[in-house]
Scaffold this active site. Structure first.
Site, PDB file in Angstrom:
ATOM      1  N   GLY A  72       9.744  16.978 -16.292  1.00 29.65           N
ATOM      2  CA  GLY A  72       9.209  15.961 -15.392  1.00 29.65           C
ATOM      3  C   GLY A  72       7.972  15.296 -15.966  1.00 29.65           C
ATOM      4  N   THR A  73       7.134  16.075 -16.624  1.00 25.84           N
ATOM      5  CA  THR A  73       5.891  15.527 -17.189  1.00 25.84           C
ATOM      6  C   THR A  73       6.209  14.464 -18.244  1.00 25.84           C
ATOM      7  OG1 THR A  73       4.814  17.649 -16.796  1.00 25.84           O
ATOM      8  CG2 THR A  73       3.733  16.159 -18.356  1.00 25.84           C
ATOM      9  N   ASN A 151       4.005  17.992  -3.936  1.00 28.38           N
ATOM     10  CA  ASN A 151       4.367  19.357  -4.309  1.00 28.38           C
ATOM     11  C   ASN A 151       3.615  20.425  -3.504  1.00 28.38           C
ATOM     12  OD1 ASN A 151       2.548  17.859  -6.140  1.00 28.38           O
ATOM     13  ND2 ASN A 151       2.009  19.891  -6.889  1.00 28.38           N
ATOM     14  N   GLN A 179       9.847  16.745  -6.855  1.00 31.24           N
ATOM     15  CA  GLN A 179      10.003  17.673  -5.729  1.00 31.24           C
ATOM     16  C   GLN A 179      11.023  17.177  -4.704  1.00 31.24           C
ATOM     17  OE1 GLN A 179       8.921  20.643  -5.533  1.00 31.24           O
ATOM     18  NE2 GLN A 179       7.319  20.669  -7.101  1.00 31.24           N
ATOM     19  N   SER A 199      13.088  16.747 -12.528  1.00 29.30           N
ATOM     20  CA  SER A 199      12.950  17.891 -13.425  1.00 29.30           C
ATOM     21  C   SER A 199      13.979  18.954 -13.083  1.00 29.30           C
ATOM     22  CB  SER A 199      11.538  18.460 -13.260  1.00 29.30           C
ATOM     23  OG  SER A 199      11.413  19.653 -13.986  1.00 29.30           O
ATOM     24  N   GLY A 200      14.657  19.485 -14.115  1.00 27.97           N
ATOM     25  CA  GLY A 200      15.741  20.438 -13.898  1.00 27.97           C
ATOM     26  C   GLY A 200      15.314  21.717 -13.202  1.00 27.97           C
ATOM     27  N   HIS A 201      14.136  22.247 -13.586  1.00 29.62           N
ATOM     28  CA  HIS A 201      13.817  23.596 -13.098  1.00 29.62           C
ATOM     29  C   HIS A 201      13.398  23.627 -11.631  1.00 29.62           C
ATOM     30  CE1 HIS A 201       9.249  23.800 -13.363  1.00 29.62           C
ATOM     31  NE2 HIS A 201       9.459  22.713 -14.073  1.00 29.62           N
ATOM     32  N   THR A 237      17.675  15.111 -31.024  1.00 30.76           N
ATOM     33  CA  THR A 237      18.985  15.692 -30.705  1.00 30.76           C
ATOM     34  C   THR A 237      18.959  16.282 -29.299  1.00 30.76           C
ATOM     35  OG1 THR A 237      19.341  16.159 -33.028  1.00 30.76           O
ATOM     36  CG2 THR A 237      20.701  17.400 -31.467  1.00 30.76           C
ATOM     37  N   CYS A 326      -8.706  27.384 -10.204  1.00 37.25           N
ATOM     38  CA  CYS A 326      -9.928  28.047 -10.660  1.00 37.25           C
ATOM     39  C   CYS A 326     -10.574  27.186 -11.736  1.00 37.25           C
ATOM     40  CB  CYS A 326      -9.578  29.407 -11.217  1.00 37.25           C
ATOM     41  SG  CYS A 326     -11.009  30.429 -11.436  1.00 37.25           S
TER      42      CYS A 326
HETATM   43  C1  LIG Z   1       5.485  16.435  -8.270  1.00 44.25           C
HETATM   44  C2  LIG Z   1       5.618  16.997  -9.652  1.00 44.25           C
HETATM   45  N1  LIG Z   1       5.631  16.160 -10.694  1.00 44.25           N
HETATM   46  C3  LIG Z   1       5.764  16.591 -11.958  1.00 44.25           C
HETATM   47  C4  LIG Z   1       5.886  17.930 -12.236  1.00 44.25           C
HETATM   48  C5  LIG Z   1       6.028  18.369 -13.655  1.00 44.25           C
HETATM   49  O1  LIG Z   1       7.355  18.738 -13.934  1.00 44.25           O
HETATM   50  P1  LIG Z   1       7.673  19.640 -15.213  1.00 44.25           P
HETATM   51  O2  LIG Z   1       7.220  21.027 -14.906  1.00 44.25           O
HETATM   52  O3  LIG Z   1       9.163  19.558 -15.383  1.00 44.25           O
HETATM   53  O4  LIG Z   1       6.958  19.031 -16.352  1.00 44.25           O
HETATM   54  C6  LIG Z   1       5.855  18.854 -11.181  1.00 44.25           C
HETATM   55  C7  LIG Z   1       5.925  20.300 -11.437  1.00 44.25           C
HETATM   56  O5  LIG Z   1       5.474  21.109 -10.654  1.00 44.25           O
HETATM   57  C8  LIG Z   1       5.730  18.369  -9.856  1.00 44.25           C
HETATM   58  O6  LIG Z   1       5.699  19.192  -8.802  1.00 44.25           O
END
Ligand SMILES: Cc1ncc(COP(=O)(O)O)c(C=O)c1O
Length: 394
Positions: A72-73, A151, A179, A199-201, A237, A326
């Site tokens: 996602g990032t 999130n 999310q 994002s897949g995870h 790839t 923190c």
């Molecule tokens: C709203 C949101 N954007 C982006 C991300 C980043 O995704 P990734 O962990 O796949 O880089 C997250 C991950 O927690 C998220 O909650």
């Protein structure tokens, strides 16, 4: 090991066994390169195409508009950089004050490099200040990027409505739907969204795979420059097994949404939330409870430290998250809760519980049994709690 009760699904999710099964042959048996001329690689390319179609169906897009990334990032960063590179004369960028660090930190970096960044405020419920937002737009605005759902609190922004208005102004609109995907229906066809990240995870696929949706006709320049993969939009790839896993995860998520099964997740979340509110005094829910993801609740336990709650929950195998980060030795409440104006004594004791389709009723019951005595014990030790009682008496 104690049985894990996993209520931290906004951090990451378990890989669905069917996803795992779909992926496994693509590590050792069908390891061909999808760009190869031979049919051994061609078979993998066909499976990637199928995955692209599944992801497109989940968000109401066309398969050509789907680009696989690493997370996602990466998708967020690629979208923002593509927009500012495509419109180099425009120097204004807009986002909200409650974004994930993937957007927040990038906007802060860009503002140090000479871009004028607007961070739109939210109200006490975590809702965007739309008047402030529309007033901020100018002919100099290169991109607007708002998360679809938060999130930490699960609060949903009215992305369809906002994106259509932004589009009318001819400004690029990106949304971070990391999310959101798989939790509420998304149909991009009639929206004004130009780019979207997922994002897949977060949807029961593995870590290390993401998607950037790019609407047909959107000006774009790649971040990963290299081979012709992803039609030249992302070199490198392909992570074939993870892409195929994500395709399966998207198919399952769509089935889950279409069948209405996600309602069960919301029912469990509501049972947890109302159970906590009924059993633990001086407790409140952070954020708009109507426009909210069905799996998330952020609960503030006044006069206790979130980290202490997490540690004690952990002793019972219960996994959740706190709203603090923190920083430099002091526990600062999260930027999201601060932007919402959640009082210090509540923000410090905020815990996020995030459920998934794997969450079951007995797990919720166990949390409702273990949590109240934990809070009572921590409050007995809390100087804030003691002084709040004294104030109440005087
Ligand atoms: C709203 C949101 N954007 C982006 C991300 C980043 O995704 P990734 O962990 O796949 O880089 C997250 C991950 O927690 C998220 O909650």
């Amino acid at each position: 090991m104690t049985r894990v009760i996993y209520l931290d699904n906004n951090a990451t999710t378990k890989v669905d066994p069917q996803v795992m099964e779909a992926m496994l042959p693509y590590f050792s048996e069908y390891y061909g390169n999808p760009s190869s001329m031979h049919s051994f690689g061609g078979g993998v390319a066909a499976k990637i195409q199928q995955a692209r179609e599944n992801v497109a169906r989940l968000i109401g897009a066309s398969p050509d508009e789907i680009v696989f990334t690493s997370c996602g990032t990466e998708s967020d960063g690629t979208a923002i950089r593509a927009a500012i590179e495509s419109y180099p004369a425009k120097r204004h960028i807009v986002t909200s004050r409650v974004e994930h660090p993937a957007i927040k930190n990038l906007f802060e970096t860009l503002s140090k490099k000479g871009y004028r960044a607007t961070f739109v405020p939210v109200d006490r419920e975590g809702r965007l200040d739309l008047d402030y937002f529309y007033d901020s737009l100018t002919d100099d605005t290169a991109i607007v990027s708002f998360m679809w759902a938060n999130n930490e609190t699960g609060v949903i922004f009215p992305i369809e409505e906002i994106s259509r208005k932004v589009k009318e102004r001819g400004i690029v609109f990106h949304t971070d739907a990391v999310q959101t995907a798989g939790k509420i229906p998304i149909d991009l066809k009639n929206s004004g969204v130009d780019m979207l990240s997922l994002s897949g995870h977060k949807i029961h696929a593995p870590k290390g795979i993401g998607v950037l949706y790019i609407r047909k006709g959107t000006k774009f320049s790649p971040f990963m420059i290299g081979g012709h993969q992803e039609k030249g939009r992302r070199g490198g790839t392909e992570n074939t097994a993870a892409i195929i896993g994500l395709g399966k995860a998207a198919e399952l998520a769509k089935q889950h949404l279409d069948s209405g099964a996600y309602r069960c997740v919301a029912e469990l979340r509501d049972r947890l939330e109302s159970g906590i509110l009924a059993r633990v005094p001086h407790t409140l829910v952070n954020g708009d409870r109507i426009h909210r993801l069905p799996n998330t609740t952020s609960v503030a336990f006044e006069y206790v430290e979130g980290e202490a709650i997490l540690l004690m929950l952990n002793e019972h195998g219960i996994c959740a998250s706190s709203g603090s980060a923190c920083t430099s030795g002091s526990l600062e409440p999260s930027h999201v809760l601060r932007a919402m104006g959640v009082p210090f004594t509540a923000a410090h004791g905020s815990i996020r519980f995030s459920l998934s389709r794997y969450t079951i009723g007995p797990e919720i019951d166990l949390v409702l049994e273990k949590l109240p005595p934990i809070i009572a014990r921590l409050r007995e030790m809390s100087p804030f709690w003691k002084s709040s009682k004294l104030e109440a008496v005087s």
